[in-house]
Design an enzyme around this catalytic site. Structure first.
Site, PDB file in Angstrom:
ATOM      1  N   LYS B 116      -3.836  32.158  24.336  1.00 50.07           N
ATOM      2  CA  LYS B 116      -2.566  31.632  25.086  1.00 50.07           C
ATOM      3  C   LYS B 116      -1.663  31.217  23.666  1.00 50.07           C
ATOM      4  CE  LYS B 116      -4.659  31.738  28.700  1.00 50.07           C
ATOM      5  NZ  LYS B 116      -4.659  32.838  29.688  1.00 50.07           N
ATOM      6  N   GLU B 200      -0.649  20.879  24.776  1.00 50.52           N
ATOM      7  CA  GLU B 200       0.753  21.081  25.294  1.00 50.52           C
ATOM      8  C   GLU B 200       1.146  19.497  25.920  1.00 50.52           C
ATOM      9  OE1 GLU B 200       0.809  25.200  27.505  1.00 50.52           O
ATOM     10  OE2 GLU B 200       0.997  23.449  28.730  1.00 50.52           O
ATOM     11  N   ARG B 292      -2.901  41.222  35.061  1.00 54.40           N
ATOM     12  CA  ARG B 292      -3.537  41.805  35.901  1.00 54.40           C
ATOM     13  C   ARG B 292      -2.830  41.636  37.348  1.00 54.40           C
ATOM     14  NH1 ARG B 292      -4.606  37.066  38.458  1.00 54.40           N
ATOM     15  NH2 ARG B 292      -5.140  35.207  36.757  1.00 54.40           N
TER      16      ARG B 292
END
Lengths: 73, 457
Positions: B116, B200, B292
């Site tokens: 990430k 975050e 995906r």
């Protein structure tokens, strides 16, 4: 002192046993962790007391409502 | 085109992919674990192969078993579905090394976007807005606390190698942060084989808006608009919509165009979804990218008329985007999807068991994607999704009404399901008014519990 049967709320597989027979546990402490449908769900002690029996071990299948442990509290 | 494709997955997505492959005239191979040998979609495949015991680690995540089936059946393509190995770069490489086509982006993209913080760096370098965050945390508690104070509490501890909401923990102060980091590190190591974490800024009650892209292997990228995915429990989606209701079309299109430009600049390929958090003031901040097909792809299919799975297969084979998509793709009506989970509707606890009775609605604008039939068993080994119920109507009010009607015509007996939760959501005033954010599901549950308590009194 009351004998309390601890039930699994879900059907799954025992991923981890956190408690030991003979050990003191706090109310709400996780006795074991059941893995089901990609989730890990703790089975908590319903009251503070002493673990009398652990009826399942790591890797064992459990059914909803099955007695997995007995505590004296 | 591919001659024969192995579908390396199970359940609703295996059924969906098998259907698309058949429509493309491609022969198919389906695999199954011991727990899934009776599932109905296996009959859709030209060939089936057993791959191991019920435990996913020994079957659907068993790379050697899947690669052996690939070799044994002579399949020249592999569709990973979603979940399991769909975002495993090492597996994608092994498929390619065996001479077959992995139906997804190149392994380097899976690797880059799977980590990430690396994904954030890649996107930010090309102008994608990000919320405040730390880099990878090291073991130094003081440095971790300093990073959190720099970002500003509350913060979210996130596994860098993670997904599916696993190991994400909120912290509102220093003590919570250190405990959350320890817990998330252990969970992340166990779930993803990677203990890397980062922080975050925790946006309180944002909207989760994601952008669907298709790309070819020749440098062309186009978007297929956005999906609203804010209704989540445990950071996992329950209800998704296309288009995102109540947001200005111009702002959504500008964000989609920006995402498209960035991915074209990177020469991203085949299929992907850029997930963002929208908080009204900061705009669309990058959350992560999924490399995906996604569970909620069907709502995009409904409003665009594009078969995303067929497009994905053709692009993975090397076809050009302009051959796969019409020159312009518009938005038609409104679509909404409800995931039907085998779980307690109030506590969201899993409820595996036999599907003693199973009846689905049908009619114009209704689509049901499932891997089960009546009499099958929902086992505890895989995720709790029984089906996806998708409705498509002229506008959002009609779509909501159609979903409610479809849910009322649905019969699932033998396991508990989240249908009461979705019905309560459909009656929630904020949801109906498109005043949606990621805190809404908890609010709906609170209301349901209050109503149950009032009824009991």
């Amino acid at each position: 002192m009351a004998r309390i049967e601890v039930l699994s709320e879900i059907t799954g597989t025992v991923w981890k046993v956190e408690a030991c027979v003979g050990a003191a546990v706090e109310a709400e402490a996780a006795l074991l962790i059941v893995e089901s449908m990609k989730m890990e769900i703790p089975v908590p002690a319903p009251a503070a007391g002493t673990v009398l029996e652990l009826r399942v071990g790591e890797g064992d299948p459990v059914e909803e409502g099955q007695v997995v442990a007995v505590i004296e509290g | 085109m591919f001659h024969k494709v192995l579908v390396a997955n199970r359940g609703a997505v295996a059924a969906r992919v098998l259907r698309a492959l058949k429509q493309l005239g491609i022969r198919t191979v389906a695999v199954y674990s011991e727990a899934d040998r009776d599932l109905p979609y296996l009959a859709l495949a030209d060939e089936t192969r057993a791959i191991g015991p019920a435990d996913a680690r020994a079957s659907y995540l068993n790379q050697d078993a899947l690669l052996a089936v690939l070799a044994d059946t002579g399949a020249d393509g592999l569709h990973p579905g979603y979940g399991f190995l769909s975002e495993n770069a090492g597996f994608a490489r092994r498929v390619a090394e065996q001479g077959a086509g992995f139906i997804g982006p190149g392994a380097d993209w899976i690797e880059a976007m799977g980590h990430k913080t690396r994904a954030r760096d890649l996107m930010a370098a090309r102008g994608m807005p990000l919320g405040p965050s730390s880099g990878l945390l090291d073991d130094d508690a003081e440095a971790t606390l300093a990073a959190a104070r720099r970002i500003g509490y509350p913060v979210l501890v996130k596994p860098a190698g993670g997904g599916g909401g696993i190991g994400m923990l909120a912290a509102h102060d220093d003590a919570q942060l250190l405990a959350a980091v320890a817990q998330a590190r252990s969970l992340s190591q166990r779930s993803f084989g990677c203990a890397d974490l980062y922080l975050e800024r925790l946006v309180e009650r944002p909207r989760h808006i994601e952008f669907q892209v298709l790309a070819d292997r020749h440098g062309n990228v186009r978007h297929l608009y956005e999906r609203e995915c804010s209704v989540q429990r445990r950071h996992q989606k329950v209800v998704e919509e296309a288009s995102a209701p109540g947001l200005p079309r111009a702002a959504l299109d500008a964000a989609a165009d920006r995402v498209t430009r960035i991915l074209a600049d990177m020469r991203y390929d085949v299929i992907g979804t850029v997930e963002t958090l929208y908080d009204g003031e900061g705009g669309f901040n990058f959350l992560e990218m999924n490399t995906r097909l996604q569970v909620e792809h069907a709502v995009t299919e409904a409003v665009t008329g594009i078969d995303l799975v067929q497009a994905q297969v053709r692009l993975a084979f090397g076809e050009r985007l302009d051959a796969v998509l019409p020159s312009s793709v518009g938005l038609n009506g409104h679509a909404i999807e409800a995931r039907i989970y085998a779980e307690d509707p109030l506590r969201f606890l899993p409820s595996p068991g036999p599907l003693a009775r199973l009846e689905w609605p049908s009619g114009p604008g209704i689509r049901v994607e499932t891997g089960y039939a009546q009499g099958n068993r929902v086992t505890p080994y895989y995720d709790p999704m029984i089906a996806k119920l998708i409705v498509h109507a002229e506008d959002r009010p009609r779509a909501l009404a159609a979903l409610e009607e479809a849910l009322r015509a649905t019969v699932v007996e033998g396991v508990r399901t989240n249908i009461p939760f979705v019905l309560a959501l459909l009656r929630n005033e904020r949801f109906v008014n498109a005043d949606i954010d990621t805190g809404l599901a908890a609010e709906v549950v609170r209301d349901m519990k209050a109503a149950a308590a009032a009824n009991a009194a």
